[in-house]
Design a protein around this motif. Sequence first.
Motif, mmCIF file in Angstrom:
data_model
loop_
_atom_site.group_PDB
_atom_site.id
_atom_site.type_symbol
_atom_site.label_atom_id
_atom_site.label_comp_id
_atom_site.label_asym_id
_atom_site.label_seq_id
_atom_site.Cartn_x
_atom_site.Cartn_y
_atom_site.Cartn_z
ATOM 1 N N ASP A 203 -2.083 39.334 -4.079
ATOM 2 C CA ASP A 203 -2.709 38.091 -3.615
ATOM 3 C C ASP A 203 -4.102 38.019 -4.233
ATOM 4 O O ASP A 203 -5.068 38.541 -3.685
ATOM 5 N N ILE A 204 -4.197 37.354 -5.361
ATOM 6 C CA ILE A 204 -5.434 37.357 -6.134
ATOM 7 C C ILE A 204 -6.573 36.652 -5.403
ATOM 8 O O ILE A 204 -7.710 37.091 -5.454
ATOM 9 N N GLU A 205 -6.281 35.567 -4.701
ATOM 10 C CA GLU A 205 -7.341 34.841 -4.001
ATOM 11 C C GLU A 205 -7.914 35.663 -2.853
ATOM 12 O O GLU A 205 -9.132 35.711 -2.652
ATOM 13 N N ASP A 206 -7.056 36.353 -2.098
ATOM 14 C CA ASP A 206 -7.532 37.235 -1.029
ATOM 15 C C ASP A 206 -8.350 38.386 -1.619
ATOM 16 O O ASP A 206 -9.403 38.738 -1.094
ATOM 17 N N THR A 207 -7.863 38.957 -2.719
ATOM 18 C CA THR A 207 -8.573 40.065 -3.367
ATOM 19 C C THR A 207 -9.954 39.611 -3.835
ATOM 20 O O THR A 207 -10.948 40.319 -3.624
ATOM 21 N N LEU A 208 -10.021 38.438 -4.459
ATOM 22 C CA LEU A 208 -11.316 37.896 -4.887
ATOM 23 C C LEU A 208 -12.266 37.744 -3.707
ATOM 24 O O LEU A 208 -13.433 38.120 -3.787
ATOM 25 N N ALA A 209 -11.766 37.185 -2.621
ATOM 26 C CA ALA A 209 -12.618 36.971 -1.444
ATOM 27 C C ALA A 209 -13.157 38.298 -0.911
ATOM 28 O O ALA A 209 -14.342 38.417 -0.583
ATOM 29 N N ARG A 210 -12.308 39.311 -0.843
ATOM 30 C CA ARG A 210 -12.742 40.604 -0.332
ATOM 31 C C ARG A 210 -13.740 41.272 -1.265
ATOM 32 O O ARG A 210 -14.725 41.857 -0.824
#
Length: 144
Positions: free
Chosen positions: A99-106
């Motif tokens: 999940d690239i968007e979740d990873t970016l956010a974290r």
Amino acid sequence: MSLLRMDNVGVVVEDLEAAVAFFLELGMELEGKGQVEGRWVDSVIGLDDVRVDVAMVRTPDGHNKLELSRFRNPSAISTGPSGPANALGVRRLMFAVDDIEDTLARLRTHGAELIGELTRLDGWLMCYLRGPEGIIVALTEQTS
């Protein structure tokens, strides 16, 4: 003679704890921490009176590792600010995520900054970001 494997990639950092926290947030696992010093390390890396704090992190599958090092002696030297993607030398570390968007956010909570854009191409999402110490990390997510 043949190559057996690649054991790890070494990255020298100023803030070891921040670098470890960043890669743990990405999903890597801490394999261990320790200090390295003595004549044997002096002779291997060609420096005198070496004292280094080291943390080894690995991917969840155990196949890939990063050795994060903070030099206490001699002090680490800077070769200048992080260059663009076409600069000579090791330019990035690439990781596949689910999940690239979740990873970016974290990762943004650890100071990561998107370099370009999150881009979709042929069933993949991909981006480059700048992490701790200017380390460039590429993320990919297969979407189809």
